[in-house]
Scaffold this active site. Structure first.
Site, PDB file in Angstrom:
ATOM      1  N   HIS A 212      -2.389   5.180  -1.193  1.00 26.25           N
ATOM      2  CA  HIS A 212      -2.823   6.440  -0.576  1.00 26.25           C
ATOM      3  C   HIS A 212      -3.260   6.263   0.877  1.00 26.25           C
ATOM      4  CE1 HIS A 212      -6.936   5.148  -2.029  1.00 26.25           C
ATOM      5  NE2 HIS A 212      -7.285   5.674  -0.864  1.00 26.25           N
ATOM      6  N   ASP A 243      -1.398   2.613  -7.142  1.00 33.13           N
ATOM      7  CA  ASP A 243      -2.088   2.811  -5.867  1.00 33.13           C
ATOM      8  C   ASP A 243      -2.179   1.514  -5.065  1.00 33.13           C
ATOM      9  OD1 ASP A 243      -3.308   4.259  -3.859  1.00 33.13           O
ATOM     10  OD2 ASP A 243      -5.324   3.951  -4.654  1.00 33.13           O
ATOM     11  N   SER A 326     -11.131   2.136   1.524  1.00 31.50           N
ATOM     12  CA  SER A 326      -9.942   2.045   0.670  1.00 31.50           C
ATOM     13  C   SER A 326      -9.006   0.935   1.122  1.00 31.50           C
ATOM     14  CB  SER A 326      -9.171   3.362   0.694  1.00 31.50           C
ATOM     15  OG  SER A 326      -9.552   4.189  -0.356  1.00 31.50           O
TER      16      SER A 326
END
Length: 376
Positions: A212, A243, A326
């Site tokens: 993402h 992911d 992230s």
């Protein structure tokens, strides 16, 4: 009148309290001299009492059951105090002079053996050393791992789906720590959509991050420690279900990049120290520390279109993970990557999640299939 004064003086002497402070310069000779002086004074007092009451029938010195051999209560009490003080002083001095314990060497040997050693102040040497060792170990992990951690900028044309983000569904409360820009883009020119984190897992320039973080990008720029300008990156492969994504940059000077070792998350235990390095809210190379709170956590992400995305086997940690973290590494105290930070609960504190290394190992085999690298 004189007799009355002498009695008052005797009472005052009995009420006097002497306070003694330990002086490291005191030695056996000074204590022995003091002891002999007090004994001589007690002997003189005993002789005076015996002379005063020895000839009378009612004299205290002749009452066998009360005070044998003519000792007065004062002389007995004084002798007891002197003996107790001297014995106590000798014990304290022998401890301070390390006559029996070996002093610092005993502390060093005890600490080396992993046991607790308390000094006179009550400080446990082994515990202090252990605490210092933990702090030093964490600092060392950061120093060694930080050069391999990079900041990733995602440039693209923002759409409704990309604005929501993979973890942008409001129903479940989960969000991705990407730090996306919500500015509208009226022109078709690529603009900064968000930033994330990644890390080199291979010295040839291969970077692991979240899918993402690089989703919908038309251009990726990677800020690498030691280089003045961001480096352009290309996507090698990505897996939206897991992911995870691999991107690659080329070295401008032909040098190898520092790379992190991916460890074994199965060997990690609840309560182990973990370290997260990333770029929360654009604050590059931020380190946060916590513990591994849980393993095998499943979470479900509710998307805006009503679909659900389920993740299994995640690591849970209380190390602070915020937007921008992230794709960053979750490290153990050996500096090994045991997870990739991927999600937080926007409504909670101290609840973050990372994709475990056990999943990463298998995923990298597929993501790097057909790619020629020096080593994995």
């Amino acid at each position: 009148m004189n007799e009355h004064n002498e009695k008052n003086h005797e009472i005052n002497n009995q009420n006097e309290v002497s306070t003694y402070y330990y002086d490291p310069s005191n030695r056996v000779e000074s204590l022995r001299a003091f002891y002999e002086e007090e004994l001589n004074a007690a002997a003189a007092e005993q002789a005076a009492v015996a002379e005063d009451g020895g000839s009378g029938q009612g004299g205290r010195g002749n009452r066998r059951g009360d005070n044998p051999k003519g000792f007065s209560p004062k002389s007995i009490f004084a002798s007891f105090l002197v003996g107790a003080m001297v014995v106590g002083g000798m014990s304290v001095m022998s401890d301070r002079l390390n006559l029996f314990t070996g002093g610092a060497s005993a502390a060093a040997e005890s600490a080396a053996a992993g046991s607790a050693y308390s000094d006179a102040a009550g400080i446990t040497t082994a515990s202090v050393s252990a605490s210092s060792n933990v702090d030093e170990k964490i600092s060392t992990v950061f120093d060694q791992a930080n050069p391999a951690v990079v900041e990733i900028e995602n440039y693209g044309v923002e759409s409704q789906s990309s604005a929501n983000g993979l973890f942008g569904g409001r129903g479940g409360g989960w969000t991705d720590p990407r730090g996306q820009s919500m500015q509208s883009q009226q022109s078709g020119e690529p603009e900064l959509m968000g930033t994330g984190t990644g890390f080199f897992f291979n010295e040839d320039g291969y970077i692991l991050t979240n899918e993402h973080v690089i989703a919908d990008a038309t251009e990726l720029k990677v800020t690498v420690p030691g280089y003045d300008e961001p480096l352009a990156a290309k996507v090698v492969n990505a897996n939206a279900d897991l992911d995870l994504a691999v991107i690659k940059v080329e070295s401008p000077d032909g040098k190898k990049f520092p790379a992190l070792t991916i460890g074994d998350s199965d060997q990690a235990s609840i309560g182990d120290w973990v370290i997260a390095i990333g770029n929360p809210y654009g604050l590059d190379h931020t380190m946060t520390v916590g513990v591994l709170s849980a393993k095998e956590r499943p979470i479900t992400i509710a998307e805006e279109d009503g679909t659900e995305h389920q993740y299994k086997h995640l690591l849970q940690t209380d190390a602070s993970i915020n937007p921008g973290n992230s794709g960053g590494p979750l490290l153990n105290d050996k500096g090994e990557v045991i997870g990739v930070n991927t999600a937080v609960n926007a409504e909670a504190q101290g609840i973050g999640f990372a994709i475990p290394a056990s999943v990463i190992h298998d995923a990298l085999t597929d993501l790097m299939a057909g790619t020629t690298v020096t080593s994995l």
